[in-house]
Design a protein around this motif. Sequence first.
Motif, PDB file in Angstrom:
ATOM      1  N   LEU A  59      40.072  12.330  24.835  1.00 13.37           N
ATOM      2  CA  LEU A  59      41.330  11.718  24.386  1.00 13.37           C
ATOM      3  C   LEU A  59      41.115  10.644  23.317  1.00 13.37           C
ATOM      4  O   LEU A  59      42.078  10.192  22.695  1.00 13.37           O
ATOM      5  N   LEU A  60      39.894  10.217  23.092  1.00 11.11           N
ATOM      6  CA  LEU A  60      39.631   9.138  22.138  1.00 11.11           C
ATOM      7  C   LEU A  60      40.150   9.414  20.720  1.00 11.11           C
ATOM      8  O   LEU A  60      40.770   8.520  20.127  1.00 11.11           O
ATOM      9  N   PRO A  61      39.948  10.608  20.145  1.00 16.00           N
ATOM     10  CA  PRO A  61      40.501  10.843  18.801  1.00 16.00           C
ATOM     11  C   PRO A  61      42.033  10.725  18.764  1.00 16.00           C
ATOM     12  O   PRO A  61      42.594  10.154  17.815  1.00 16.00           O
ATOM     13  N   GLU A  62      42.699  11.219  19.795  1.00 15.23           N
ATOM     14  CA  GLU A  62      44.166  11.113  19.846  1.00 15.23           C
ATOM     15  C   GLU A  62      44.607   9.660  19.987  1.00 15.23           C
ATOM     16  O   GLU A  62      45.548   9.210  19.337  1.00 15.23           O
ATOM     17  N   ILE A  63      43.907   8.894  20.818  1.00 15.71           N
ATOM     18  CA  ILE A  63      44.216   7.470  20.989  1.00 15.71           C
ATOM     19  C   ILE A  63      44.004   6.726  19.676  1.00 15.71           C
ATOM     20  O   ILE A  63      44.812   5.894  19.282  1.00 15.71           O
ATOM     21  N   LYS A  64      42.934   7.052  18.979  1.00 12.02           N
ATOM     22  CA  LYS A  64      42.646   6.433  17.675  1.00 12.02           C
ATOM     23  C   LYS A  64      43.782   6.699  16.696  1.00 12.02           C
ATOM     24  O   LYS A  64      44.269   5.785  16.021  1.00 12.02           O
ATOM     25  N   ILE A  98      46.280   3.919  14.908  1.00 11.93           N
ATOM     26  CA  ILE A  98      46.406   3.811  13.450  1.00 11.93           C
ATOM     27  C   ILE A  98      47.872   3.906  13.044  1.00 11.93           C
ATOM     28  O   ILE A  98      48.361   3.103  12.243  1.00 11.93           O
ATOM     29  N   ARG A  99      48.598   4.878  13.602  1.00 12.75           N
ATOM     30  CA  ARG A  99      50.019   5.019  13.263  1.00 12.75           C
ATOM     31  C   ARG A  99      50.825   3.817  13.715  1.00 12.75           C
ATOM     32  O   ARG A  99      51.747   3.384  13.028  1.00 12.75           O
TER      33      ARG A  99
END
Length: 113
Positions: free
Chosen positions: A10-15, A19-20
Motif C-alpha cells: 500500500l505504500l505507493p498508493e499512500i505516497k 502528494i495529491r
Amino acid sequence: MTVNFDNLNLLPEIKDLLIRANSPYLSKRELSNYLKVSESFIKQKLYSGEFVENLHFFKIGDAKIIFDRLEIDKWIRVQASKGENDGKPLPKGREALSKYLSQWKESHSSDRA
C-alpha cells in the motif's frame, strides 16, 4: 519483536495520496470536495467568468483544467466579505440571524460611544 509487512504493497498508493493532498492544484472534482459544493457549481463559476483563467485556474491542453488552491482561498474570502449573500435575499432562517446580528451590532456600538 515481530514486524508485520502485510501492507507494504500500500505504500505507493499512500505516497500518491499524500502528494495529491499537499498539491497546490486541484481538479474540478477535488475542488468541489474541497469547497463542499457540486461540480456543477464549479462549472457555473467557470462559465460565468467568476473564476479567471491564469489566476484561479489553468488549462492543460484542450480539456484538462486545474485550480490554484491559494487563489480559490482568496476568492472565498472576497465572497465572504461581500456580506449579505451579495444582495440576494437570504433564506428565511438566515434572515432572522442577520436581523439579530444587525441589532446586536447597533446595541454594542452605542455602548462604546
